[in-house]
Design an enzyme around this catalytic site. Structure first.
Site, PDB file in Angstrom:
ATOM      1  N   LYS A 143      38.323  45.748  45.462  1.00  0.00           N
ATOM      2  CA  LYS A 143      38.770  47.171  45.569  1.00  0.00           C
ATOM      3  C   LYS A 143      38.095  47.969  46.922  1.00  0.00           C
ATOM      4  CE  LYS A 143      39.611  48.545  40.840  1.00  0.00           C
ATOM      5  NZ  LYS A 143      41.066  49.085  40.718  1.00  0.00           N
TER       6      LYS A 143
ATOM      7  N   PHE B  96      38.332  44.753  31.321  1.00  0.00           N
ATOM      8  CA  PHE B  96      39.526  44.358  31.899  1.00  0.00           C
ATOM      9  C   PHE B  96      39.292  43.478  33.314  1.00  0.00           C
ATOM     10  CE2 PHE B  96      42.844  45.313  35.482  1.00  0.00           C
ATOM     11  CZ  PHE B  96      43.768  45.010  34.720  1.00  0.00           C
TER      12      PHE B  96
ATOM     13  N   ASP C 208      31.872  40.966  36.848  1.00  0.00           N
ATOM     14  CA  ASP C 208      32.920  41.591  37.534  1.00  0.00           C
ATOM     15  C   ASP C 208      32.775  42.955  37.886  1.00  0.00           C
ATOM     16  OD1 ASP C 208      35.325  42.599  38.250  1.00  0.00           O
ATOM     17  OD2 ASP C 208      36.340  41.895  36.408  1.00  0.00           O
TER      18      ASP C 208
HETATM   19  C1  LIG Z   1      36.813  45.338  36.534  1.00  0.00           C
HETATM   20  C2  LIG Z   1      38.259  44.894  37.258  1.00  0.00           C
HETATM   21  N1  LIG Z   1      38.482  43.600  37.335  1.00  0.00           N
HETATM   22  C3  LIG Z   1      39.551  43.024  37.905  1.00  0.00           C
HETATM   23  C4  LIG Z   1      40.538  43.864  38.435  1.00  0.00           C
HETATM   24  C5  LIG Z   1      41.784  43.398  38.795  1.00  0.00           C
HETATM   25  O1  LIG Z   1      41.888  43.787  40.102  1.00  0.00           O
HETATM   26  P1  LIG Z   1      43.208  43.499  40.950  1.00  0.00           P
HETATM   27  O2  LIG Z   1      44.130  44.719  40.367  1.00  0.00           O
HETATM   28  O3  LIG Z   1      42.753  43.912  42.423  1.00  0.00           O
HETATM   29  O4  LIG Z   1      43.680  42.443  40.919  1.00  0.00           O
HETATM   30  C6  LIG Z   1      40.180  45.281  38.113  1.00  0.00           C
HETATM   31  C7  LIG Z   1      41.362  46.315  38.496  1.00  0.00           C
HETATM   32  O5  LIG Z   1      41.301  47.275  38.261  1.00  0.00           O
HETATM   33  C8  LIG Z   1      39.206  45.739  37.712  1.00  0.00           C
HETATM   34  O6  LIG Z   1      38.822  47.075  37.352  1.00  0.00           O
END
Ligand SMILES: Cc1ncc(COP(=O)(O)O)c(C=O)c1O
Length: 388
Positions: free
Chosen positions: A244, A128, A215
Site C-alpha cells: 500500500k 482479507f 499481513d
Molecule cells: C490486509 C491486506 N492484505 C492483502 C491485500 C491485497 O493487496 P492488493 O490489493 O495490493 O493486492 C489488502 C488490500 O486491501 C489488504 O488490506
C-alpha cells in the site's frame, strides 16, 4: 459502467483530476478532503513534492532493467525494510496479493523441508489477503471466494482474536506449518485484537515450530503509530507482508522474512518481471525517508488519539453506533445498519470516505493531515452518522 472496462468495481460518480496533500479536485474543480488515501496508499498525501521529484528524476535515468542485473535501489530498499521491521531479507513485488503469494510459497517450502507433504496454514475468519486464487482462498470471506472454486487447499480457519481456538487444534493439526494473520483486520472493519493476542500467537508458533506471518499490507508503514502494528507489542513475525503506502501510489510490495525462512527462495523458484524496478524502489526509499524525517508514526498516533476521542465523545452514545475502533489513523465506526450510501452522501459534502462490510465507516486519511483537516473529517462523519 464503461463499455470497455470489466465491471469489477462499484465506483462513486466522480473522477479526480489532481490532488495536493489531503485535498483532491474533481473534473469540475470541486475540492474534496481525502479521508481514505486511495485505500491506505497515499499516506504522504497527493503530489508530495519529494515523491514527485524523485519519480521524475529516476524516470529520466532508468525505470526498468528486470532482475537480470543487480538493482542497487532494490538492495537499498531491502536494507531499509529490514531495519524498520527487524527481519532479515525482502522479496520485492508489485501488489499486496503478490507479497502474500510469496509468503505462502515460503511456507510450502518450509513445510516440505520439515517432511510435511501438504503444509497447511491457519487463517482467520473475516480476514482479507487479496484476490489471487491462493490469497482469496486464505481470505475469510465467502463473498470473495464464491464462484472461484476449486479453492487452493491447506487453509484451516479459526476465529480472529481467539488464541484458544488455535491451541485446541494445535495438538492434532499435524500438517500446519504457519499462522497467517492481520495484526489489525482492515477490510473486516478495522478490528483491533485484544492486547496480548499477537504474543499468544507467537508463543503457539514457538511451541509448535510454526511460522508466524503478519499481513501488514494495510496496517503497516506508520499507519497505526509504529512502522508496523506488531511493534505495539514485543512480538516479531517470521514473515511480514507490506505494500500500500510503500511508494505512495507506485505499485510495489514486499515480503520479508527472517532466519531460515529468509533463505528458502533461491534462483528460479520465485520472481517477477516488474518487481523491484529502480523507479518503484527508489521512490519507496524516499517515502520511508519522508515518513521518518517528518515523524509520521508519532503524528498518526497522536492524531488518531484525538480523532478517536472526538468520535467517542460525540458518537459513543448514538443508538446507530455499535463500536468505534482504531489505532492511529486506521479508524472504523461500526453501525447497526447498512450504510453504503454514506459514501455518496459524504461525497456530496466534499469528503471521501469508505464503508466496508456495508456497516463500517472506514477512515484511512493521509498521515500528513493537519489538525484542522482531522477536525473536519470528524465533524462531517459525525454529522453523517447523526443524520442516519
Ligand atoms: C490486509 C491486506 N492484505 C492483502 C491485500 C491485497 O493487496 P492488493 O490489493 O495490493 O493486492 C489488502 C488490500 O486491501 C489488504 O488490506
Amino acid at each position: 459502467m464503461h463499455d470497455h472496462l470489466m465491471n469489477t468495481y462499484a465506483r462513486l460518480p466522480v473522477a479526480f483530476e489532481r490532488g495536493e496533500g489531503a485535498w483532491l479536485w474533481d473534473e469540475d474543480g470541486k475540492r474534496y478532503l481525502d479521508a481514505i488515501s486511495g485505500l491506505g496508499v497515499t499516506a504522504l498525501g497527493h503530489a508530495h513534492p519529494r515523491v514527485t521529484a524523485v519519480i521524475a528524476e529516476q524516470a529520466g535515468l532508468l525505470m526498468h532493467t528486470a532482475n537480470l542485473a543487480r538493482i542497487p535501489w532494490q538492495e537499498k530498499l531491502a536494507t531499509r525494510l529490514a531495519e524498520i521491521s527487524a527481519l532479515d531479507r525482502a522479496f520485492i513485488a508489485n501488489s499486496g496479493t503478490e507479497a502474500i503469494e510469496c509468503a505462502l510459497k515460503i511456507v510450502r517450502l518450509a513445510g516440505h523441508e520439515r517432511g510435511i507433504d501438504l503444509p497447511g496454514v491457519i487463517v482467520m475468519e473475516s480476514s482479507f489477503h487479496g484476490r489471487s486464487l491462493a490469497a482469496l482462498s486464505a481470505t475469510g470471506s465467502r463473498k470473495v471466494q464464491a464462484g472461484f472454486e476449486p479453492l487452493v487447499g491447506g487453509f484451516v480457519r479459526v476465529p480472529f482474536n481467539d488464541p484458544q481456538a488455535i491451541e485446541k487444534i494445535a495438538s492434532h493439526a499435524n500438517e500446519v506449518t504457519a499462522i497467517l494473520v492481520e495484526p489489525i483486520q482492515g477490510e473486516a472493519g478495522i478490528r483491533v485484537p485484544d492486547r496480548g493476542y499477537l504474543a499468544a500467537l507467537r508463543k503457539i508458533c514457538d511451541q509448535q515450530g510454526w511460522l508466524l506471518i503478519f499481513d501488514e499490507i494495510q496496517s503497516g508503514l506508520c499507519r497505526t503509530g509504529r512502522w508496523y502494528a506488531y511493534q505495539h507489542e514485543e512480538v516479531l513475525p517470521d514473515i511480514l507482508t507490506t505494500a500500500k503506502a510503500l511508494a505512495n501510489g507506485l505499485p510495489i510490495s514486499a515480503c520479508l522474512a527472517r532466519g531460515k525462512s529468509a533463505e528458502l527462495l533461491t534462483p528460479g523458484r520465485h520472481g517477477s518481471t516488474f518487481g523491484g524496478n529502480p523507479l518503484a524502489c527508489r521512490t519507496a526509499c524516499t517515502v520511508l525517508d519522508v515518513m521518518q524525517q517528518e515523524g509520521l508514526s508519532a503524528r498518526a498516533e497522536q492524531l488518531g488519539h484525538t480523532m478517536l476521542a472526538a468520535f467517542r465523545e460525540r458518537l459513543g452514545q448514538h443508538p446507530a453506533v455499535v463500536a468505534i475502533r482504531g489505532r492511529g489513523l486506521m479508524i472504523g465506526i461500526e453501525l447497526d445498519r447498512e450504510a453504503d450510501h454514506l459514501k455518496e452522501l459524504a461525497l456530496q459534502q466534499n469528503l471521501l470516505l469508505n464503508v466496508t462490510q456495508h456497516k463500517v465507516i472506514r477512515l484511512l486519511p493521509p498521515l500528513i493531515i493537519d489538525a484542522a483537516q482531522a477536525e473536519e473529517i470528524v465533524a462531517k462523519v459525525c454529522g453523517l452518522v447523526e443524520g442516519l
